[in-house]
Design an enzyme around this catalytic site. Structure first.
Site, PDB file in Angstrom:
ATOM      1  N   CYS A  34       0.810  -1.228   0.000  1.00 56.22           N
ATOM      2  CA  CYS A  34       0.000   0.000   0.000  1.00 56.22           C
ATOM      3  C   CYS A  34       0.837   1.269   0.000  1.00 56.22           C
ATOM      4  CB  CYS A  34      -0.925   0.024   1.210  1.00 56.22           C
ATOM      5  SG  CYS A  34      -0.004   0.003   2.756  1.00 56.22           S
ATOM      6  N   ASP A  36       2.334   2.577   2.523  1.00 54.71           N
ATOM      7  CA  ASP A  36       2.354   3.237   3.830  1.00 54.71           C
ATOM      8  C   ASP A  36       3.678   2.993   4.544  1.00 54.71           C
ATOM      9  OD1 ASP A  36      -0.161   4.196   3.471  1.00 54.71           O
ATOM     10  OD2 ASP A  36      -1.139   2.523   4.472  1.00 54.71           O
ATOM     11  N   CYS A  59      -2.754   2.957   7.836  1.00 56.43           N
ATOM     12  CA  CYS A  59      -4.193   2.949   8.071  1.00 56.43           C
ATOM     13  C   CYS A  59      -4.514   2.588   9.523  1.00 56.43           C
ATOM     14  CB  CYS A  59      -4.828   1.915   7.153  1.00 56.43           C
ATOM     15  SG  CYS A  59      -4.279   0.269   7.604  1.00 56.43           S
ATOM     16  N   CYS A 103      -1.179  -5.104   6.630  1.00 53.45           N
ATOM     17  CA  CYS A 103      -0.881  -3.983   7.531  1.00 53.45           C
ATOM     18  C   CYS A 103      -0.145  -4.487   8.771  1.00 53.45           C
ATOM     19  CB  CYS A 103      -2.159  -3.275   7.945  1.00 53.45           C
ATOM     20  SG  CYS A 103      -3.295  -2.964   6.582  1.00 53.45           S
TER      21      CYS A 103
HETATM   22 FE1  FES Z   1      -1.311   0.437   4.385  1.00 54.21          FE
HETATM   23 FE2  FES Z   1      -2.870  -0.682   6.157  1.00 54.21          FE
HETATM   24  S1  FES Z   1      -3.408  -0.121   4.146  1.00 54.21           S
HETATM   25  S2  FES Z   1      -0.799  -0.191   6.373  1.00 54.21           S
END
Ligand code: FES
Length: 146
Positions: A34, A36, A59, A103
């Site tokens: 993702c 992140d 998230c 995640c």
């Molecule tokens: Fe990226 Fe959860 S969607 S850490």
């Protein structure tokens, strides 16, 4: 998407958010799925993690899993913290929706990256403890899903 009560509690009130000044180990990892990112700080005294904090641009599930993961590694020897798997964190949270499992990998890898940094600062090669890119889910240096 259904979150367990525990996940909701940790999203609403995550534990150990922030950074540690003069941390003994800092790890930053990115999630290949993702994009992140997560930064993890640990304080280590005599091989035992006395404090752990994290910051994330992830998230809610990243918050919940890091919140739980930092709770779980506090008071543990670094060698024990390395054994913490994302599955164990997910179980402690009473489960995560399957689309959110990646995640929890972010939290596991952030812990490993912070411990790797700790070993490096001690002048110890972390590879024997952390593993290499050939090991599944054990590559804090490249943080790809293998
Ligand atoms: Fe990226 Fe959860 S969607 S850490």
């Amino acid at each position: 998407m259904l979150y367990s009560k525990k996940v909701m509690e940790h999203i609403a009130n995550p534990h150990n958010v922030g950074e540690i000044e003069n941390a003994d180990g800092v790890g930053e990892v990115g999630n290949a799925k993702c994009g992140d990112i997560m930064k993890m700080y640990i304080k280590v005294d005599d091989g035992v993690i006395t404090d752990a904090k994290f910051k994330t641009f992830g998230c809610g599930s990243a918050f919940a899993t890091s919140s739980m993961a930092t709770d779980m590694i506090k008071g543990k020897p670094v060698t024990e913290a390395l054994k913490l798997t994302n599955q164990a964190v997910v179980e402690a949270l009473d489960g995560l929706p399957s689309v959110k499992i990646h995640c929890s990998v972010l939290a596991e890898q952030a812990v490993k990256a912070a411990v790797a940094d700790y070993y490096q600062r001690q002048g110890t090669d972390p590879t024997p403890y952390i593993g290499t890119c050939d090991d599944q889910h054990s590559c804090p240096s490249c943080c790809q899903d293998h």
